[in-house]
Design a protein around this motif. Structure first.
Motif, PDB file in Angstrom:
ATOM      1  N   ASN A  27       3.018 -21.124  -1.383  1.00  0.00           N
ATOM      2  CA  ASN A  27       1.659 -21.662  -1.463  1.00  0.00           C
ATOM      3  C   ASN A  27       1.138 -22.120  -0.098  1.00  0.00           C
ATOM      4  O   ASN A  27       0.279 -22.986  -0.022  1.00  0.00           O
ATOM      5  CB  ASN A  27       1.561 -22.782  -2.501  1.00  0.00           C
ATOM      6  N   CYS A  28       1.623 -21.503   0.985  1.00  0.00           N
ATOM      7  CA  CYS A  28       1.023 -21.799   2.281  1.00  0.00           C
ATOM      8  C   CYS A  28      -0.432 -21.326   2.235  1.00  0.00           C
ATOM      9  O   CYS A  28      -0.841 -20.628   1.312  1.00  0.00           O
ATOM     10  CB  CYS A  28       1.792 -21.134   3.423  1.00  0.00           C
ATOM     11  N   SER A  29      -1.205 -21.700   3.200  1.00  0.00           N
ATOM     12  CA  SER A  29      -2.640 -21.404   3.157  1.00  0.00           C
ATOM     13  C   SER A  29      -2.947 -19.916   3.060  1.00  0.00           C
ATOM     14  O   SER A  29      -3.946 -19.520   2.459  1.00  0.00           O
ATOM     15  CB  SER A  29      -3.337 -22.013   4.374  1.00  0.00           C
ATOM     16  N   LEU A  30      -2.098 -19.049   3.602  1.00  0.00           N
ATOM     17  CA  LEU A  30      -2.328 -17.608   3.527  1.00  0.00           C
ATOM     18  C   LEU A  30      -1.816 -17.030   2.207  1.00  0.00           C
ATOM     19  O   LEU A  30      -2.556 -16.355   1.490  1.00  0.00           O
ATOM     20  CB  LEU A  30      -1.660 -16.901   4.712  1.00  0.00           C
ATOM     21  N   CYS A  31      -0.565 -17.283   1.891  1.00  0.00           N
ATOM     22  CA  CYS A  31       0.030 -16.705   0.675  1.00  0.00           C
ATOM     23  C   CYS A  31      -0.696 -17.168  -0.587  1.00  0.00           C
ATOM     24  O   CYS A  31      -0.834 -16.405  -1.543  1.00  0.00           O
ATOM     25  CB  CYS A  31       1.504 -17.070   0.580  1.00  0.00           C
ATOM     26  N   ARG A  32      -1.131 -18.414  -0.602  1.00  0.00           N
ATOM     27  CA  ARG A  32      -1.859 -18.937  -1.763  1.00  0.00           C
ATOM     28  C   ARG A  32      -3.097 -18.097  -2.056  1.00  0.00           C
ATOM     29  O   ARG A  32      -3.438 -17.825  -3.190  1.00  0.00           O
ATOM     30  CB  ARG A  32      -2.246 -20.383  -1.480  1.00  0.00           C
ATOM     31  N   ARG A  33      -3.761 -17.661  -1.012  1.00  0.00           N
ATOM     32  CA  ARG A  33      -4.992 -16.887  -1.187  1.00  0.00           C
ATOM     33  C   ARG A  33      -4.734 -15.421  -1.549  1.00  0.00           C
ATOM     34  O   ARG A  33      -5.511 -14.824  -2.263  1.00  0.00           O
ATOM     35  CB  ARG A  33      -5.833 -16.965   0.093  1.00  0.00           C
ATOM     36  N   ARG A  34      -3.632 -14.865  -1.045  1.00  0.00           N
ATOM     37  CA  ARG A  34      -3.409 -13.448  -1.319  1.00  0.00           C
ATOM     38  C   ARG A  34      -2.516 -13.179  -2.522  1.00  0.00           C
ATOM     39  O   ARG A  34      -2.474 -12.062  -3.013  1.00  0.00           O
ATOM     40  CB  ARG A  34      -2.908 -12.725  -0.082  1.00  0.00           C
ATOM     41  N   GLY A  35      -1.783 -14.179  -2.997  1.00  0.00           N
ATOM     42  CA  GLY A  35      -1.066 -14.081  -4.258  1.00  0.00           C
ATOM     43  C   GLY A  35       0.118 -13.144  -4.313  1.00  0.00           C
ATOM     44  O   GLY A  35       0.434 -12.626  -5.373  1.00  0.00           O
ATOM     45  N   GLY A  36       0.798 -12.931  -3.218  1.00  0.00           N
ATOM     46  CA  GLY A  36       1.952 -12.050  -3.244  1.00  0.00           C
ATOM     47  C   GLY A  36       3.186 -12.731  -3.822  1.00  0.00           C
ATOM     48  O   GLY A  36       3.268 -13.955  -3.892  1.00  0.00           O
ATOM     49  N   HIS A  37       4.119 -11.933  -4.276  1.00  0.00           N
ATOM     50  CA  HIS A  37       5.450 -12.403  -4.652  1.00  0.00           C
ATOM     51  C   HIS A  37       6.400 -11.829  -3.619  1.00  0.00           C
ATOM     52  O   HIS A  37       6.531 -10.608  -3.495  1.00  0.00           O
ATOM     53  CB  HIS A  37       5.832 -11.940  -6.055  1.00  0.00           C
ATOM     54  N   LEU A  38       7.055 -12.696  -2.874  1.00  0.00           N
ATOM     55  CA  LEU A  38       7.826 -12.282  -1.710  1.00  0.00           C
ATOM     56  C   LEU A  38       9.323 -12.228  -1.970  1.00  0.00           C
ATOM     57  O   LEU A  38       9.866 -13.061  -2.700  1.00  0.00           O
ATOM     58  CB  LEU A  38       7.570 -13.249  -0.551  1.00  0.00           C
ATOM     59  N   ALA A  39       9.971 -11.264  -1.345  1.00  0.00           N
ATOM     60  CA  ALA A  39      11.424 -11.174  -1.285  1.00  0.00           C
ATOM     61  C   ALA A  39      11.778 -10.859   0.168  1.00  0.00           C
ATOM     62  O   ALA A  39      11.009 -10.208   0.871  1.00  0.00           O
ATOM     63  CB  ALA A  39      11.946 -10.086  -2.215  1.00  0.00           C
ATOM     64  N   PHE A  40      12.932 -11.319   0.586  1.00  0.00           N
ATOM     65  CA  PHE A  40      13.317 -11.195   1.986  1.00  0.00           C
ATOM     66  C   PHE A  40      14.525 -10.288   2.137  1.00  0.00           C
ATOM     67  O   PHE A  40      15.472 -10.373   1.354  1.00  0.00           O
ATOM     68  CB  PHE A  40      13.605 -12.582   2.564  1.00  0.00           C
ATOM     69  N   VAL A  41      14.461  -9.418   3.134  1.00  0.00           N
ATOM     70  CA  VAL A  41      15.551  -8.492   3.435  1.00  0.00           C
ATOM     71  C   VAL A  41      15.757  -8.456   4.943  1.00  0.00           C
ATOM     72  O   VAL A  41      14.834  -8.759   5.709  1.00  0.00           O
ATOM     73  CB  VAL A  41      15.251  -7.062   2.917  1.00  0.00           C
ATOM     74  N   PRO A  42      16.951  -8.057   5.384  1.00  0.00           N
ATOM     75  CA  PRO A  42      17.121  -7.815   6.824  1.00  0.00           C
ATOM     76  C   PRO A  42      16.116  -6.753   7.267  1.00  0.00           C
ATOM     77  O   PRO A  42      15.841  -5.794   6.537  1.00  0.00           O
ATOM     78  CB  PRO A  42      18.564  -7.300   6.927  1.00  0.00           C
ATOM     79  N   ARG A  43      15.565  -6.904   8.447  1.00  0.00           N
ATOM     80  CA  ARG A  43      14.516  -6.001   8.935  1.00  0.00           C
ATOM     81  C   ARG A  43      14.952  -4.541   8.927  1.00  0.00           C
ATOM     82  O   ARG A  43      14.155  -3.655   8.642  1.00  0.00           O
ATOM     83  CB  ARG A  43      14.064  -6.426  10.342  1.00  0.00           C
ATOM     84  N   GLU A  44      16.232  -4.295   9.168  1.00  0.00           N
ATOM     85  CA  GLU A  44      16.694  -2.907   9.179  1.00  0.00           C
ATOM     86  C   GLU A  44      16.671  -2.264   7.795  1.00  0.00           C
ATOM     87  O   GLU A  44      16.779  -1.046   7.672  1.00  0.00           O
ATOM     88  CB  GLU A  44      18.091  -2.782   9.807  1.00  0.00           C
ATOM     89  N   ASN A  45      16.474  -3.043   6.733  1.00  0.00           N
ATOM     90  CA  ASN A  45      16.369  -2.498   5.379  1.00  0.00           C
ATOM     91  C   ASN A  45      14.967  -1.981   5.058  1.00  0.00           C
ATOM     92  O   ASN A  45      14.747  -1.415   3.997  1.00  0.00           O
ATOM     93  CB  ASN A  45      16.751  -3.539   4.332  1.00  0.00           C
ATOM     94  N   LEU A  46      14.028  -2.192   5.961  1.00  0.00           N
ATOM     95  CA  LEU A  46      12.651  -1.745   5.776  1.00  0.00           C
ATOM     96  C   LEU A  46      12.373  -0.580   6.725  1.00  0.00           C
ATOM     97  O   LEU A  46      12.575  -0.693   7.932  1.00  0.00           O
ATOM     98  CB  LEU A  46      11.672  -2.884   6.082  1.00  0.00           C
ATOM     99  N   VAL A  47      11.921   0.535   6.154  1.00  0.00           N
ATOM    100  CA  VAL A  47      11.603   1.715   6.958  1.00  0.00           C
ATOM    101  C   VAL A  47      10.137   2.059   6.742  1.00  0.00           C
ATOM    102  O   VAL A  47       9.719   2.340   5.614  1.00  0.00           O
ATOM    103  CB  VAL A  47      12.489   2.923   6.553  1.00  0.00           C
ATOM    104  N   LEU A  48       9.376   2.008   7.796  1.00  0.00           N
ATOM    105  CA  LEU A  48       7.960   2.360   7.736  1.00  0.00           C
ATOM    106  C   LEU A  48       7.834   3.876   7.637  1.00  0.00           C
ATOM    107  O   LEU A  48       8.458   4.607   8.400  1.00  0.00           O
ATOM    108  CB  LEU A  48       7.250   1.832   8.986  1.00  0.00           C
ATOM    109  N   LYS A  49       7.043   4.371   6.678  1.00  0.00           N
ATOM    110  CA  LYS A  49       6.890   5.810   6.458  1.00  0.00           C
ATOM    111  C   LYS A  49       5.561   6.340   6.993  1.00  0.00           C
ATOM    112  O   LYS A  49       5.284   7.522   6.879  1.00  0.00           O
ATOM    113  CB  LYS A  49       7.005   6.135   4.962  1.00  0.00           C
ATOM    114  N   THR A  50       4.749   5.478   7.530  1.00  0.00           N
ATOM    115  CA  THR A  50       3.459   5.856   8.101  1.00  0.00           C
ATOM    116  C   THR A  50       3.420   5.344   9.540  1.00  0.00           C
ATOM    117  O   THR A  50       4.218   4.490   9.918  1.00  0.00           O
ATOM    118  CB  THR A  50       2.297   5.262   7.278  1.00  0.00           C
ATOM    119  N   PRO A  51       2.495   5.830  10.355  1.00  0.00           N
ATOM    120  CA  PRO A  51       2.439   5.386  11.754  1.00  0.00           C
ATOM    121  C   PRO A  51       2.191   3.877  11.882  1.00  0.00           C
ATOM    122  O   PRO A  51       1.433   3.289  11.110  1.00  0.00           O
ATOM    123  CB  PRO A  51       1.262   6.172  12.332  1.00  0.00           C
ATOM    124  N   GLU A  52       2.847   3.287  12.849  1.00  0.00           N
ATOM    125  CA  GLU A  52       2.680   1.856  13.108  1.00  0.00           C
ATOM    126  C   GLU A  52       1.228   1.504  13.436  1.00  0.00           C
ATOM    127  O   GLU A  52       0.785   0.382  13.190  1.00  0.00           O
ATOM    128  CB  GLU A  52       3.603   1.440  14.252  1.00  0.00           C
TER     129      GLU A  52
END
Length: 115
Positions: A27-52
């Motif tokens: 419920n920080c000022s940003l997350c409260r407004r956008r309403g996401g449900h977050l989970a955390f992973v090591p950065r290497e577990n995320l692979v971007l499939k589109t251009p940065e």
């Protein structure tokens, strides 16, 4: 398990590896407004499939978390930062992964505004 996720329009697409049974409802000022449900992973577990270049980034407060969002549709599928031990982490908006049953998640409230 590897999941595919994206923003609404598909301009930002990614794959993430993890077992997602719990989510953080911040419920920080940003997350409260956008309403996401977050989970955390090591950065290497995320692979971007589109251009940065498809990603826009927003920081606030201490500017240590990079909140990424799509400049086309406005959806924020993930962010990047560091764990307390300094390890690179990604926060995944589980609402951006169609294969995840949001109703089956154990959602824990977090008061990010208190930190």
């Amino acid at each position: 398990m590897i999941y595919e996720g994206s923003c609404h329009c598909g301009n930002i697409a990614f794959e993430v590896e993890g077992e997602f049974t719990e989510a953080l409802d911040c419920n920080c000022s940003l997350c409260r407004r956008r309403g996401g449900h977050l989970a955390f992973v090591p950065r290497e577990n995320l692979v971007l499939k589109t251009p940065e270049e498809n990603i826009s980034t927003y920081t606030f407060n201490r500017h240590v978390i990079r909140h990424h969002f799509c400049p086309r549709c406005g959806i924020a599928p993930f962010g990047e930062g560091a764990a307390p031990n300094g390890a690179a982490m990604a926060s995944i908006n589980l609402r951006c992964i169609p294969a995840i049953d949001l109703g089956a998640l154990k959602v824990t409230a977090y008061d990010g505004a208190a930190h």
